[in-house]
Design a protein around this motif. Structure first.
Motif, short mmCIF file in Angstrom:
data_model
loop_
_atom_site.label_atom_id
_atom_site.label_comp_id
_atom_site.label_asym_id
_atom_site.label_seq_id
_atom_site.Cartn_x
_atom_site.Cartn_y
_atom_site.Cartn_z
N GLU A 136 107.12 46.45 -8.61
CA GLU A 136 105.99 45.64 -9.09
C GLU A 136 105.76 44.44 -8.18
O GLU A 136 104.60 44.11 -7.85
CB GLU A 136 106.26 45.18 -10.52
CG GLU A 136 105.19 44.30 -11.14
CD GLU A 136 104.03 45.09 -11.69
OE1 GLU A 136 103.32 45.74 -10.88
OE2 GLU A 136 103.84 45.08 -12.91
N ASP A 158 101.78 50.89 -9.45
CA ASP A 158 100.76 51.87 -9.85
C ASP A 158 100.75 53.08 -8.93
O ASP A 158 100.65 54.22 -9.40
CB ASP A 158 99.38 51.21 -9.88
CG ASP A 158 99.22 50.25 -11.04
OD1 ASP A 158 99.86 50.47 -12.10
OD2 ASP A 158 98.47 49.27 -10.91
N ALA A 201 108.86 42.42 -18.16
CA ALA A 201 107.48 42.88 -18.32
C ALA A 201 107.22 44.10 -17.44
O ALA A 201 106.57 45.06 -17.87
CB ALA A 201 106.51 41.76 -17.99
N ARG A 213 106.21 47.83 -18.76
CA ARG A 213 104.99 48.48 -18.27
C ARG A 213 105.31 49.85 -17.66
O ARG A 213 104.63 50.84 -17.90
CB ARG A 213 104.27 47.59 -17.25
CG ARG A 213 102.95 48.17 -16.79
CD ARG A 213 102.10 47.12 -16.11
NE ARG A 213 102.33 47.05 -14.70
CZ ARG A 213 101.73 47.84 -13.79
NH1 ARG A 213 100.93 48.82 -14.20
NH2 ARG A 213 101.94 47.67 -12.50
N SER A 214 106.38 49.90 -16.87
CA SER A 214 106.78 51.16 -16.26
C SER A 214 107.20 52.17 -17.33
O SER A 214 106.83 53.35 -17.26
CB SER A 214 107.93 50.90 -15.28
OG SER A 214 108.37 52.09 -14.69
N GLU A 220 106.31 52.35 -20.49
CA GLU A 220 105.13 52.83 -21.21
C GLU A 220 104.35 53.85 -20.39
O GLU A 220 103.87 54.86 -20.93
CB GLU A 220 104.24 51.65 -21.60
CG GLU A 220 104.85 50.75 -22.67
CD GLU A 220 103.98 49.55 -22.99
OE1 GLU A 220 102.96 49.34 -22.27
OE2 GLU A 220 104.30 48.82 -23.95
#
Length: 310
Positions: free
Chosen positions: A105, A111, A145, A149-150, A152
C-alpha cells in the motif's frame, strides 16, 4: 484467545541456529490417505532443502495424496498456480499475505497486485484465496487499515470466483470475525493453522467455517489447542503442515514437509480418542468438500523442470 501465545507461536516458526536442518525420517504410512491443505513447497528449508517433487513423492509414499500450495505474494502465488497447472498432486491458493499489505500500500501498488491475484484466482486448479486475513502481532496500528482493505478485497475475490478462503489470523481473532460478519464470508472459509482457544473454536464452527490444525497441536505447551480440537464437530476439521514451519513432535525444530502429516493426524486422533483411519476418512472428505477433487481439472502438462523457486 491464543493458546501458545503470539511470541511462542512466532518462535515455533523459527529454528535456533544450533538446531540441525535435517529432514525427519518417513513416518509410518497412513492406511486411509489425507491431504495437506496448507503448505509452502516454494520455500527450500535448510542446507539440503527438498525440491517440491521430492516433497510430493515422500508425501505420496506415506498416504498424503495431495497438497494445497499457498502463495503469500504475487510471485509465489504465480508460482503456485503454475505448479498446480502441471502437477496433479497440487492445488493452489493465491493471495497477498496480510503482513505484505501495508508495504505494498505504501508503494501505491496494492490495487494492481490485488488485480493480479484476481486474475490468478480464475485459473482452473486455483481453488482458494489465501493466505489472507489480519496479523496484528507483526503489524502496528499504522498498517491495520491496509491489512483490512486487503483482507476485504481478498474476500470479494473469493466470493466472485467461487473459491474457498484461507485465513491467516494472528492476534486478531475478534477483528477477523468482525470483518467476515460485516462483508459476508465465502461459503467455504478456513482458519489456517488454527490458534484460538475452545471458546473461539466453537464460534468458528458455529459459523460453518473450518478449523485447520497444524503441528502446533502436538506441542506439549499447547493444551488449550487440544481443548479447541475437542470442542468442535469433526465435520469442521482439516489438517495441514504450514511447511516448512511448525514441524510436529517429536521433530519440532527440524524442517517440516507434507510427508509429516501422519504425526499430526495421529496426535489429533489420540486427543479425540478415535481411530486414526476414521479421522483420516472424515478429514479427507472435509478437505474435498472445501477444495473439490484434486483430479476434477486435468493438468496442462506432465511435471517437468520448473526451477524459478527451486
Amino acid at each position: 484467545m491464543s493458546n501458545l501465545g503470539d511470541e511462542a507461536f512466532l518462535r515455533a516458526r523459527e529454528r535456533p541456529a544450533d538446531q540441525p536442518a535435517e529432514y525427519p525420517p518417513l513416518p509410518e504410512a497412513l492406511v486411509v490417505p489425507v491431504y495437506d491443505n496448507h503448505t509452502h513447497l516454494d520455500i527450500r528449508d535448510g542446507e539440503h532443502g527438498l525440491d517440491y517433487r521430492e516433497q510430493l513423492d515422500r508425501a505420496s509414499s506415506v498416504g498424503v495424496r495431495g497438497v494445497v500450495q499457498v502463495g503469500t505474494d504475487l510471485a509465489t502465488s504465480q508460482w503456485s498456480a503454475e505448479i498446480a497447472a502441471r502437477e496433479p498432486r497440487v492445488l493452489a491458493a493465491v493471495a497477498l499475505h496480510p503482513n505484505e499489505a501495508p508495504e505494498i500500500e505504501r508503494r501505491g501498488a496494492l490495487d494492481d497486485q490485488l488485480a493480479g491475484i484476481a486474475e490468478l484466482a480464475s485459473r482452473p486448479r486455483v481453488r482458494a484465496v489465501g493466505e489472507t486475513g489480519l496479523d496484528f502481532f507483526r503489524t502496528g496500528e499504522d498498517g491495520r487499515a491496509a491489512q483490512i482493505r486487503s483482507f476485504e478485497a481478498h474476500i470479494e475475490i473469493a466470493k466472485q470466483s467461487g473459491l474457498a478462503l484461507q485465513i491467516h489470523d494472528r492476534d486478531a481473532h475478534r477483528e477477523v470475525v468482525e470483518v467476515l460478519e460485516r462483508v459476508g464470508a465465502p461459503e467455504r472459509t478456513v482458519f489456517h493453522c488454527f490458534s484460538g482457544d475452545a471458546e473461539f473454536a466453537q464460534l468458528v464452527a458455529e459459523h460453518g467455517w473450518f478449523l485447520s490444525f497444524a503441528g502446533t497441536v502436538t506441542f506439549k505447551n499447547a493444551p488449550a489447542l487440544r481443548e479447541a480440537l475437542e470442542a468442535v464437530p469433526r465435520s469442521s476439521l482439516l489438517v495441514e503442515t504450514d511447511a516448512p514451519y511448525l514441524t510436529p513432535m517429536p521433530f519440532r525444530g527440524r524442517p517440516n514437509s507434507a510427508y509429516l502429516i501422519p504425526h499430526t493426524l495421529r496426535s489429533m486422533a489420540d486427543t479425540l480418542g478415535t481411530d486414526v483411519s476414521m479421522l483420516a476418512a472424515q478429514i479427507s472428505s472435509n478437505t474435498e468438500l472445501v477444495y473439490g477433487a484434486w483430479d476434477s481439472d486435468p493438468v496442462d502438462a506432465p511435471p517437468g523442470p520448473f526451477d524459478e523457486h527451486e
